[in-house]
Motif scaffolding. Structure first.
Motif, PDB file in Angstrom:
ATOM      1  N   SER A   2      42.949  40.676  49.786  1.00  0.00           N
ATOM      2  CA  SER A   2      42.448  40.902  48.439  1.00  0.00           C
ATOM      3  C   SER A   2      41.215  41.797  48.483  1.00  0.00           C
ATOM      4  O   SER A   2      40.576  41.952  49.527  1.00  0.00           O
ATOM      5  N   THR A  25      42.419  27.572  45.669  1.00  0.00           N
ATOM      6  CA  THR A  25      43.611  28.285  46.127  1.00  0.00           C
ATOM      7  C   THR A  25      44.795  28.090  45.182  1.00  0.00           C
ATOM      8  O   THR A  25      45.697  28.930  45.143  1.00  0.00           O
ATOM      9  N   CYS A  28      43.512  30.516  42.099  1.00  0.00           N
ATOM     10  CA  CYS A  28      43.327  31.930  42.475  1.00  0.00           C
ATOM     11  C   CYS A  28      44.012  32.224  43.814  1.00  0.00           C
ATOM     12  O   CYS A  28      43.336  32.566  44.800  1.00  0.00           O
ATOM     13  N   PRO A  29      45.327  32.112  43.879  1.00  0.00           N
ATOM     14  CA  PRO A  29      46.009  32.289  45.170  1.00  0.00           C
ATOM     15  C   PRO A  29      45.939  33.709  45.719  1.00  0.00           C
ATOM     16  O   PRO A  29      46.149  33.917  46.922  1.00  0.00           O
ATOM     17  N   ASP A  30      45.629  34.678  44.869  1.00  0.00           N
ATOM     18  CA  ASP A  30      45.618  36.070  45.313  1.00  0.00           C
ATOM     19  C   ASP A  30      44.253  36.531  45.817  1.00  0.00           C
ATOM     20  O   ASP A  30      44.119  37.664  46.293  1.00  0.00           O
ATOM     21  N   TYR A  31      43.242  35.676  45.704  1.00  0.00           N
ATOM     22  CA  TYR A  31      41.903  36.046  46.154  1.00  0.00           C
ATOM     23  C   TYR A  31      41.600  35.405  47.506  1.00  0.00           C
ATOM     24  O   TYR A  31      42.035  34.292  47.798  1.00  0.00           O
ATOM     25  N   ASP A  32      40.834  36.116  48.321  1.00  0.00           N
ATOM     26  CA  ASP A  32      40.394  35.577  49.600  1.00  0.00           C
ATOM     27  C   ASP A  32      39.159  34.701  49.389  1.00  0.00           C
ATOM     28  O   ASP A  32      38.436  34.848  48.399  1.00  0.00           O
ATOM     29  N   TYR A  80      35.178  44.244  51.366  1.00  0.00           N
ATOM     30  CA  TYR A  80      35.521  43.729  50.040  1.00  0.00           C
ATOM     31  C   TYR A  80      34.808  44.519  48.941  1.00  0.00           C
ATOM     32  O   TYR A  80      33.651  44.908  49.095  1.00  0.00           O
ATOM     33  N   GLU A  98      38.513  35.579  36.814  1.00  0.00           N
ATOM     34  CA  GLU A  98      39.222  36.760  36.320  1.00  0.00           C
ATOM     35  C   GLU A  98      38.489  37.410  35.147  1.00  0.00           C
ATOM     36  O   GLU A  98      38.387  38.642  35.076  1.00  0.00           O
TER      37      GLU A  98
END
Length: 230
Positions: A2, A25, A28-32, A80, A98
């Motif tokens: 991400s 998680t 926000c599964p798409d963020y590290d 990042y 978001e």
């Protein structure tokens, strides 16, 4: 990978860290993310290892500023574009990340998750101190930050590098005030925060009073001697 890293400073958060990371998680599964274990004396690090959480394990306690900076250095090193601090006690809701990111994409350097954009502060001694810090920032920068003590802050790449490489850059209102004076663009986004989920906060009434006093002195006096431009 991400382009946004969630930094979770944690000191003695064994009661909370598993719930915080699992909820994070899920939402926000798409963020590290990275848990920065700041030399905890409890099982925080062991819980992270047992659950295979992404962990930066500091051998000694550096305090909030040091732990936060370690997380921002990690973000800077790994390229990042955004980094956000989420406390390890469960107070910050990842559901608002978001909307904070969308606000940042309007051209801001720092976006603060604020409890008081659309709501009045409760009449407590702690909020009285928050009002004083708000006033101090307004007097020194001309900008009104309604929730200056919020720890939920999103930083862009420029700010990540600033915090990662600068000395004495803590995630505190006085640093935000200084960066505003240097030209950083700061915005607030309304969020809802929860009470600590478990464990005991290190902020006793006496420590809170000392913190407020230290912030006021720093914003009104000490920051005037810093001249570095952003």
């Amino acid at each position: 990978m991400s382009d946004l890293l969630i930094v979770i400073p944690a000191y003695n958060e064994a009661d909370n860290i598993e719930k915080v990371v699992r909820h994070l998680t899920e939402v926000c599964p798409d963020y590290d993310y990275i848990v920065v274990n700041d030399g905890s004396q409890d099982d925080t690090a062991e819980i992270c290892r047992r659950n295979h959480f992404h962990l930066l394990d500091l051998p000694v306690n550096l305090g909030l500023a040091g732990g936060f900076q370690a997380g921002l250095r990690y973000a800077e090193k790994h390229g990042y574009r955004y980094a956000i601090q989420i406390d390890g006690d469960g107070q910050h809701r990842p559901e608002f990340i978001e909307s904070m990111r969308k606000k940042m994409d309007e051209g801001y350097d720092i976006v603060i998750g604020s409890r008081f954009v659309d709501a009045e502060k409760p009449r407590t001694m702690r909020m009285f101190g928050s009002n004083l810090i708000e006033l101090a920032i307004r007097l020194t920068t001309g900008m009104r930050i309604k929730d200056p003590t919020s720890g939920m802050r999103l930083f862009n790449r420029k700010m990540i590098c600033e915090f990662a490489k600068g000395l004495n850059y803590g995630p505190e209102p006085d640093t935000v005030s200084y960066l505003i004076r240097c030209g950083a663009r700061v915005a607030e986004v309304p969020v809802v925060m929860d009470e600590r989920q478990g464990g005991v906060s290190y902020l006793t009434p006496i420590r809170s009073a000392r913190y407020m006093f230290r912030m006021l002195v720093s914003i009104l006096l000490i920051q005037s001697f810093r001249r570095r431009k952003v």
